[in-house]
Motif scaffolding. Structure first.
Motif, PDB file in Angstrom:
ATOM      1  N   SER A 112      28.550  28.093 -24.056  1.00 16.99           N
ATOM      2  CA  SER A 112      27.354  29.007 -22.984  1.00 16.99           C
ATOM      3  C   SER A 112      28.777  29.650 -22.704  1.00 16.99           C
ATOM      4  CB  SER A 112      26.825  27.948 -22.246  1.00 16.99           C
ATOM      5  OG  SER A 112      25.958  27.013 -22.851  1.00 16.99           O
ATOM      6  N   ALA A 113      29.919  29.218 -22.134  1.00 14.55           N
ATOM      7  CA  ALA A 113      30.739  29.873 -21.780  1.00 14.55           C
ATOM      8  C   ALA A 113      31.039  31.271 -21.960  1.00 14.55           C
ATOM      9  CB  ALA A 113      32.092  29.301 -21.058  1.00 14.55           C
ATOM     10  N   ILE A 114      31.867  31.325 -23.229  1.00 11.95           N
ATOM     11  CA  ILE A 114      31.084  32.790 -24.058  1.00 11.95           C
ATOM     12  C   ILE A 114      30.085  33.269 -23.878  1.00 11.95           C
ATOM     13  CG2 ILE A 114      31.932  33.193 -27.015  1.00 11.95           C
ATOM     14  CD1 ILE A 114      33.459  30.957 -27.127  1.00 11.95           C
ATOM     15  N   VAL A 115      28.883  32.461 -24.501  1.00 15.73           N
ATOM     16  CA  VAL A 115      27.990  33.574 -23.600  1.00 15.73           C
ATOM     17  C   VAL A 115      27.795  33.934 -22.985  1.00 15.73           C
ATOM     18  CG1 VAL A 115      25.226  33.494 -24.335  1.00 15.73           C
ATOM     19  CG2 VAL A 115      26.276  32.628 -26.024  1.00 15.73           C
ATOM     20  N   MET A 116      27.618  33.664 -21.283  1.00 22.24           N
ATOM     21  CA  MET A 116      27.410  34.311 -20.662  1.00 22.24           C
ATOM     22  C   MET A 116      28.502  34.667 -19.956  1.00 22.24           C
ATOM     23  SD  MET A 116      25.226  32.692 -19.318  1.00 22.24           S
ATOM     24  CE  MET A 116      25.269  32.782 -17.943  1.00 22.24           C
ATOM     25  N   ALA A 117      29.853  35.054 -20.764  1.00 23.39           N
ATOM     26  CA  ALA A 117      30.855  35.913 -20.504  1.00 23.39           C
ATOM     27  C   ALA A 117      30.820  37.325 -21.224  1.00 23.39           C
ATOM     28  CB  ALA A 117      32.457  35.734 -20.858  1.00 23.39           C
ATOM     29  N   THR A 118      29.405  37.185 -22.022  1.00 19.76           N
ATOM     30  CA  THR A 118      29.916  38.496 -22.680  1.00 19.76           C
ATOM     31  C   THR A 118      28.720  38.815 -23.222  1.00 19.76           C
ATOM     32  OG1 THR A 118      30.006  36.727 -24.797  1.00 19.76           O
ATOM     33  CG2 THR A 118      32.139  37.635 -24.328  1.00 19.76           C
ATOM     34  N   VAL A 119      27.938  38.623 -24.097  1.00 23.31           N
ATOM     35  CA  VAL A 119      26.794  38.783 -24.186  1.00 23.31           C
ATOM     36  C   VAL A 119      25.967  39.473 -22.755  1.00 23.31           C
ATOM     37  CG1 VAL A 119      23.950  38.674 -25.924  1.00 23.31           C
ATOM     38  CG2 VAL A 119      26.867  38.161 -26.295  1.00 23.31           C
ATOM     39  N   PHE A 120      25.820  37.927 -22.341  1.00 21.50           N
ATOM     40  CA  PHE A 120      24.940  37.761 -21.120  1.00 21.50           C
ATOM     41  C   PHE A 120      24.495  38.847 -20.196  1.00 21.50           C
ATOM     42  CE2 PHE A 120      22.209  36.446 -16.903  1.00 21.50           C
ATOM     43  CZ  PHE A 120      21.460  36.094 -17.484  1.00 21.50           C
ATOM     44  N   PRO A 121      26.236  39.471 -19.657  1.00 17.38           N
ATOM     45  CA  PRO A 121      26.316  40.210 -17.924  1.00 17.38           C
ATOM     46  C   PRO A 121      25.076  41.911 -18.770  1.00 17.38           C
ATOM     47  CG  PRO A 121      28.464  38.939 -18.092  1.00 17.38           C
ATOM     48  CD  PRO A 121      27.153  38.818 -19.707  1.00 17.38           C
ATOM     49  N   LEU A 122      25.714  42.068 -20.176  1.00 14.74           N
ATOM     50  CA  LEU A 122      25.021  43.343 -20.356  1.00 14.74           C
ATOM     51  C   LEU A 122      23.323  43.299 -21.047  1.00 14.74           C
ATOM     52  CD1 LEU A 122      25.376  46.329 -22.082  1.00 14.74           C
ATOM     53  CD2 LEU A 122      25.632  45.697 -23.689  1.00 14.74           C
ATOM     54  N   LEU A 123      23.080  42.772 -21.432  1.00 12.39           N
ATOM     55  CA  LEU A 123      21.444  41.776 -22.067  1.00 12.39           C
ATOM     56  C   LEU A 123      20.991  41.697 -20.061  1.00 12.39           C
ATOM     57  CD1 LEU A 123      19.793  40.996 -23.848  1.00 12.39           C
ATOM     58  CD2 LEU A 123      20.134  38.977 -23.537  1.00 12.39           C
ATOM     59  N   TYR A 124      21.306  41.491 -19.561  1.00 11.31           N
ATOM     60  CA  TYR A 124      20.965  41.193 -18.312  1.00 11.31           C
ATOM     61  C   TYR A 124      20.757  42.752 -17.810  1.00 11.31           C
ATOM     62  CZ  TYR A 124      19.507  39.971 -13.027  1.00 11.31           C
ATOM     63  OH  TYR A 124      19.103  39.206 -11.934  1.00 11.31           O
ATOM     64  N   VAL A 125      21.122  43.726 -17.341  1.00  4.21           N
ATOM     65  CA  VAL A 125      21.513  44.798 -17.027  1.00  4.21           C
ATOM     66  C   VAL A 125      20.027  45.176 -17.873  1.00  4.21           C
ATOM     67  CG1 VAL A 125      22.294  46.662 -16.409  1.00  4.21           C
ATOM     68  CG2 VAL A 125      23.522  44.813 -16.300  1.00  4.21           C
ATOM     69  N   ILE A 126      20.043  45.518 -19.362  1.00  5.01           N
ATOM     70  CA  ILE A 126      19.343  46.442 -20.152  1.00  5.01           C
ATOM     71  C   ILE A 126      17.776  45.781 -20.125  1.00  5.01           C
ATOM     72  CG2 ILE A 126      18.885  46.532 -22.469  1.00  5.01           C
ATOM     73  CD1 ILE A 126      21.338  46.920 -22.995  1.00  5.01           C
ATOM     74  N   ALA A 127      18.289  44.404 -20.328  1.00  3.34           N
ATOM     75  CA  ALA A 127      16.851  43.634 -20.405  1.00  3.34           C
ATOM     76  C   ALA A 127      15.957  43.720 -18.732  1.00  3.34           C
ATOM     77  CB  ALA A 127      16.418  42.541 -20.377  1.00  3.34           C
ATOM     78  N   GLY A 128      17.010  43.269 -17.858  1.00  3.35           N
ATOM     79  CA  GLY A 128      16.250  43.842 -16.024  1.00  3.35           C
ATOM     80  C   GLY A 128      15.534  44.890 -16.093  1.00  3.35           C
ATOM     81  N   MET A 129      15.958  45.756 -16.579  1.00  2.00           N
ATOM     82  CA  MET A 129      16.290  47.146 -16.717  1.00  2.00           C
ATOM     83  C   MET A 129      14.199  47.917 -16.807  1.00  2.00           C
ATOM     84  SD  MET A 129      17.812  50.693 -17.520  1.00  2.00           S
ATOM     85  CE  MET A 129      17.697  50.461 -18.975  1.00  2.00           C
TER      86      MET A 129
END
Length: 465
Positions: free
Chosen positions: A282-299
């Motif tokens: 989970s730490a790896i996912v939250m530090a790598t994939v999630f921030p970018l996914l949050y910005v793109i998906a959130g938009m």
């Protein structure tokens, strides 16, 4: 009995010699392939290193005993035990090399040797198991057994033992006091009183007793006879007709207790392994994939409809405790979100939401739940509180699924039970798989589920909406 034991003993020694040959062959292949700069310190002490290499094999067998010769061993367990064995073996070897003052200079060699041994040794043992089963299918190394009692349990046992001849069971036939069976069963051998004479005239390895417990005197006599003649004796309990579960025998002082199911995650050691994996992954996912996914998906979520990026909902967790589950919002704001599950062509679902659901990307915020300790990466999917209330009254074993933490993905989800459950039968199928998961958990099973889930993310799932 003596014949079969000797064959098994020989098979074990052949497998052991093969294991040593494979490990030594891998060692010398890696030694010749690696740059001499990394292995130069080994040359003066090569004799000691080879002795240690082979000694560590025998010492590792103490922690992970050989099981390839046993009647029933599944391939995934063979791979799991092979990985564990190689890991222990390399740890022992590395420790010994450090004491020889050469371990500090062999890090590269040991890492390459370990990775190569993981793959090749696992494949070798799988191959050995296939060969052993093929050998037994030809009638060699088979155990001669008889079944006492030709009732429902006895007949079901017979079918199981005959399912795969590679297991090495040669069922000679049945003994039962019901004389009508003489004309019904092609392998009826006689009444229970005739067992002793039959055993004395034939080479019998095992006796399986399936007669009811009301015949306790007969069972005791058979047990005593089997022990005097060094024959292994097994009892199939009468209640198995109604409770078809794998059970575990525990002892409370001198009182035997049968527990209804095995739960690997009752072990603190297993829970620690699972939690460590959850935290690291989970730490790896939250530090790598999630921030970018949050910005793109959130938009895209914001563009598609009004409302927050994240959707929060009360779900049922471990031991029935409520927790707040996070998801990317895939629907327009509606009052039925806590009562109605998503259905095909649901008008509430946005186009962005439909894509997020098909690819499982809507579940990524739940890695926050994992870090908080409310969820695990793998486990039964958490349900809405209303569904928990409804299905707990309709499905007997529904609440059992809450004996482990809910997961982002699970065994039910990768075996065809993801998405909407339109009927009670579909929910029963999901619950059945959730219960199977908690009874059969292993670290390798979690890895398998994660890998299949990632593959499904790229393929997309038609029943995810």
């Amino acid at each position: 009995m003596i014949r079969n034991s000797k064959q098994e003993f020989i098979i074990q020694w052949i497998i052991g010699i093969g294991d040593l040959a494979v490990l030594n062959l891998i060692f010398f292949c890696i030694y010749n392939l690696i740059d001499p700069f990394y292995t130069s310190t080994m040359i003066p002490k090569m004799r000691e290193i080879i002795l240690l290499l082979n000694f560590c094999y025998f010492f590792s067998l103490y922690f992970v005993p050989m099981q390839l010769h046993m009647s029933v061993v599944f391939l995934d367990k063979i791979v799991q035990r092979s990985v564990t064995f190689v890991t222990i073996d390399i740890i022992l070897l590395s420790t010994c090399l450090i004491f020889l003052n050469v371990g500090n200079d062999l890090a590269t060699f040991l890492i390459v040797y370990y990775l190569a041994a993981l793959l090749i040794f696992s494949l070798w043992r799988v191959l050995v198991r296939i060969i052993v089963k093929g050998y037994r299918r030809k009638g060699y190394n088979a155990k001669n057994i008889i079944i006492v009692g030709a009732g429902k349990n006895g007949m079901e046992l017979f079918k199981v033992l005959k399912t795969d001849l590679g297991y090495g069971f040669n069922v000679l036939g049945f003994f039962d006091d019901n004389l009508i069976l003489r004309d019904v069963l092609p392998n009826y051998l006689g009444t229970i009183n005739q067992i002793e004479d039959f055993v004395r005239k034939n080479d019998i390895d095992e006796i399986y007793c399936t007669i009811p417990g009301t015949n306790s005197n007969k069972i005791s006599e058979l047990l005593n006879f089997a022990e005097k003649n060094m024959i292994r004796f097994y009892i199939i309990p009468e209640f198995y007709r109604d409770i078809k579960k794998s059970m575990v025998l525990e002892i409370m002082e001198s009182v035997p207790l049968l527990t209804i199911r095995t739960e690997p995650l009752q072990s603190q050691y297993n829970r620690s392994i699972k939690r460590c994996f959850d935290m690291v992954f989970s730490a790896i996912v939250m530090a790598t994939v999630f921030p970018l996914l949050y910005v793109i998906a959130g938009m895209f979520i914001k563009i598609s409809s009004k409302g927050p990026i994240l959707f929060k909902q009360k779900r049922t967790g471990l031991y029935g405790k409520e927790f707040e589950c996070y998801k990317f919002r895939t629907m327009r704001l509606n009052e039925d979100a806590d009562e109605r599950q998503a259905v095909k062509d649901d008008p509430r679902t946005t186009k962005t939401g439909s894509f997020l659901r098909r690819t499982n990307l809507d579940e990524f915020p739940q890695f926050l739940n994992v870090l908080k300790g409310d969820m695990s990466v793998v486990g039964p999917r958490p349900h809405m509180l209303k569904h928990t209330e409804q299905y707990s009254m309709l499905i007997d074993k529904y609440m059992i699924r809450h004996l482990v933490k809910p997961g982002i993905t699970g065994w039910a989800q990768i075996t065809g039970y993801r998405g909407e459950t339109r009927t009670l039968e579909q929910m029963e199928g999901r619950v059945k798989r959730d219960v199977w998961y908690l009874e059969n958990w292993s670290f390798f099973l979690d890895l398998k589920i994660v890998v299949v889930t990632i593959i499904n993310m790229f393929k997309g799932e038609s029943n995810a909406y």
